[in-house]
Design a protein around this motif. Structure first.
Motif, short mmCIF file in Angstrom:
data_model
loop_
_atom_site.label_atom_id
_atom_site.label_comp_id
_atom_site.label_asym_id
_atom_site.label_seq_id
_atom_site.Cartn_x
_atom_site.Cartn_y
_atom_site.Cartn_z
N ILE A 127 -25.29 12.92 -35.95
CA ILE A 127 -23.90 12.45 -36.12
C ILE A 127 -23.35 11.94 -34.79
O ILE A 127 -22.67 10.90 -34.73
CB ILE A 127 -23.04 13.59 -36.68
N ALA A 128 -23.64 12.66 -33.71
CA ALA A 128 -23.16 12.22 -32.39
C ALA A 128 -23.78 10.88 -32.00
O ALA A 128 -23.12 10.03 -31.39
CB ALA A 128 -23.49 13.29 -31.34
N HIS A 129 -25.05 10.69 -32.34
CA HIS A 129 -25.71 9.41 -32.02
C HIS A 129 -25.05 8.26 -32.79
O HIS A 129 -24.90 7.16 -32.25
CB HIS A 129 -27.19 9.52 -32.37
N ILE A 130 -24.66 8.51 -34.03
CA ILE A 130 -23.99 7.46 -34.81
C ILE A 130 -22.60 7.18 -34.24
O ILE A 130 -22.18 6.02 -34.08
CB ILE A 130 -23.90 7.89 -36.29
N LEU A 131 -21.86 8.24 -33.90
CA LEU A 131 -20.51 8.06 -33.37
C LEU A 131 -20.50 7.48 -31.96
O LEU A 131 -19.46 7.01 -31.49
CB LEU A 131 -19.77 9.40 -33.36
N ASN A 132 -21.65 7.54 -31.29
CA ASN A 132 -21.70 7.02 -29.92
C ASN A 132 -21.60 5.49 -29.89
O ASN A 132 -21.21 4.93 -28.86
CB ASN A 132 -22.99 7.47 -29.25
N TYR A 133 -21.96 4.84 -30.99
CA TYR A 133 -21.83 3.39 -31.05
C TYR A 133 -20.40 3.03 -31.46
O TYR A 133 -19.66 3.84 -32.01
CB TYR A 133 -22.82 2.81 -32.05
N LYS A 134 -20.02 1.82 -31.17
CA LYS A 134 -18.66 1.38 -31.45
C LYS A 134 -18.45 1.27 -32.95
O LYS A 134 -19.10 0.48 -33.63
CB LYS A 134 -18.38 0.04 -30.78
N LEU A 135 -17.54 2.08 -33.46
CA LEU A 135 -17.21 2.07 -34.88
C LEU A 135 -15.70 1.91 -35.03
O LEU A 135 -14.93 2.28 -34.16
CB LEU A 135 -17.65 3.39 -35.54
N ALA A 209 -21.40 18.40 -32.70
CA ALA A 209 -21.52 16.94 -32.64
C ALA A 209 -20.60 16.36 -31.57
O ALA A 209 -20.99 15.43 -30.84
CB ALA A 209 -21.22 16.32 -34.00
N LEU A 210 -19.40 16.88 -31.45
CA LEU A 210 -18.49 16.38 -30.42
C LEU A 210 -18.96 16.75 -29.02
O LEU A 210 -18.75 16.00 -28.07
CB LEU A 210 -17.08 16.92 -30.67
N ILE A 211 -19.60 17.90 -28.88
CA ILE A 211 -20.17 18.26 -27.57
C ILE A 211 -21.28 17.28 -27.21
O ILE A 211 -21.35 16.79 -26.06
CB ILE A 211 -20.69 19.71 -27.60
N TYR A 212 -22.16 16.98 -28.16
CA TYR A 212 -23.22 16.01 -27.90
C TYR A 212 -22.65 14.62 -27.63
O TYR A 212 -23.17 13.89 -26.78
CB TYR A 212 -24.18 15.96 -29.09
N LEU A 213 -21.60 14.26 -28.35
CA LEU A 213 -21.00 12.94 -28.15
C LEU A 213 -20.43 12.81 -26.74
O LEU A 213 -20.59 11.77 -26.09
CB LEU A 213 -19.90 12.72 -29.19
N ALA A 214 -19.77 13.85 -26.25
CA ALA A 214 -19.24 13.81 -24.88
C ALA A 214 -20.35 13.68 -23.86
O ALA A 214 -20.23 12.95 -22.87
CB ALA A 214 -18.41 15.07 -24.62
N ALA A 215 -21.47 14.37 -24.10
CA ALA A 215 -22.60 14.26 -23.17
C ALA A 215 -23.25 12.88 -23.25
O ALA A 215 -23.68 12.33 -22.23
CB ALA A 215 -23.63 15.34 -23.49
N MET A 216 -23.32 12.30 -24.44
CA MET A 216 -23.90 10.96 -24.58
C MET A 216 -23.06 9.90 -23.87
O MET A 216 -23.60 8.96 -23.27
CB MET A 216 -24.04 10.60 -26.06
N GLN A 217 -21.76 10.04 -23.94
CA GLN A 217 -20.90 9.06 -23.29
C GLN A 217 -20.96 9.15 -21.78
O GLN A 217 -20.50 8.23 -21.09
CB GLN A 217 -19.47 9.24 -23.78
#
Length: 334
Positions: A127-135, A209-217
């Motif tokens: 989910i974090a990988h999907i949210l990491n792209y511009k949506l 997922a939000l923790i992973y998203l913050a790390a991905m960004q």
């Protein structure tokens, strides 16, 4: 010849002020010295005053209960008479390790922890990988991810009890469309563990997922641009750029999820059809948290419950040490 008379010039307004009296100068110096000492004390002690509420609350609600629980674990003490303590040494611990219900609860905690943590973190990573792209409306999706975490755990568990109902549950109705017979989710050995794990997965997937998203960004975009120039697809970028950069974050979420699984209490307590602390009619999904609650507040053996609490605490210390060793090796390898 006229005589020259040199008269003194009249005083000019706004000229130099006359010298201060000695008494006024001494008073001003003492005042400045007093203010200087007060400022130094403020600079020195203000940080301690700001953090003192945390330490006071920690001592009152953290350190004191921990020490008192350790002291009670060495005594035979009942809930009906908490001040009457009989010294028994380590007998409470030895009785726990000889208790088959303790090992059953430890096994259930381990199984529920694995079947809830692994799918949860994998789904959160995707989910974090999907949210990491511009949506479009990305903020809306992030809020949706946090909605289960903000929901009352009691209300959510009661809803899942209805969903997993044997006769009128929506899960069995959906499985019946494929010819699968009704499943007794609350009394089955493995089915009950899967149902409890589903509640945990639903509650914590968005949070992780939000923790992973913050790390991905926080990953530099130059790495993705270099991989794209080398012809790497998005899947290869995810494997060779995203995952290596997320190793510390993944380790952190694994440790936090392990700690949360070892303290699992509300979900199995509310999922029980008998609304007790036994974790099912045959203790099939009784966790260590439920076992502690049963010994202390149902059987009223505070000494045994304290020993269970300290055993869980020692297990978490071992988990923390393993986390520290793995973190050091990851830093050394990187």
């Amino acid at each position: 010849m006229p005589t020259r008379h040199d008269a003194a010039a009249p005083p000019v307004k706004g000229g130099a002020a006359p010298a201060r009296p000695p008494a006024e100068s001494a008073t001003e110096e003492r005042r400045r010295a007093r203010l200087s000492r007060r400022w130094q004390r403020d600079v020195r002690w203000s940080p301690y005053a700001f953090v003192s509420p945390f330490f006071l609350l920690f001592v009152a609600f953290g350190l004191f209960p921990l020490l008192y629980t350790g002291w009670a674990s060495l005594h035979a003490v009942e809930l009906t008479a908490p001040t009457d303590m009989d010294w028994v040494g380590l007998r409470n611990f030895t009785r726990i390790f000889d208790d088959e219900f303790f090992w059953n609860a430890a096994k259930n905690t381990l199984i529920i922890g694995i079947i809830s943590t692994v799918p949860q973190l994998l789904m959160a990573l995707g989910i974090a990988h999907i949210l990491n792209y511009k949506l479009r409306a990305s903020t809306f999706y992030r809020v949706i991810m946090l909605a289960p975490y903000a929901t009352s755990i009691a209300a959510a568990t009661l809803v899942f009890v209805l969903l997993f109902g044997r006769d009128y549950g929506m899960i069995n109705w959906f499985l019946g469309l494929f010819g699968i017979d009704q499943i007794d989710w609350q009394n089955g050995t493995w089915y009950s563990k899967i149902a409890v794990s589903t509640i945990v997965i639903w509650r914590w997937t968005g949070y992780n997922a939000l923790i992973y998203l913050a790390a991905m960004q926080a990953i530099p975009q130059d790495l993705y641009e270099s991989a794209a120039l080398d012809g790497a697809s998005r899947w290869r970028q995810f494997l060779h750029v995203t995952l290596p950069s997320l190793r510390p974050t993944i380790l952190f979420t694994c440790v936090v999820s392990t700690i949360g699984a070892s303290q699992l209490f509300a979900e199995p307590l509310l999922f029980d059809a008998n609304k007790g602390a036994s974790g099912g009619s045959q203790h099939q999904f009784q966790t260590l948290g439920l076992y502690l609650y049963e010994q202390g507040w149902v059987n009223q053996h505070l000494g045994r419950a304290s020993a269970i609490a300290w055993t869980m605490f020692l297990i978490l210390i071992v988990v923390g040490i393993i986390n520290y060793v793995i973190s050091r090796r990851l830093r050394a390898s990187s």
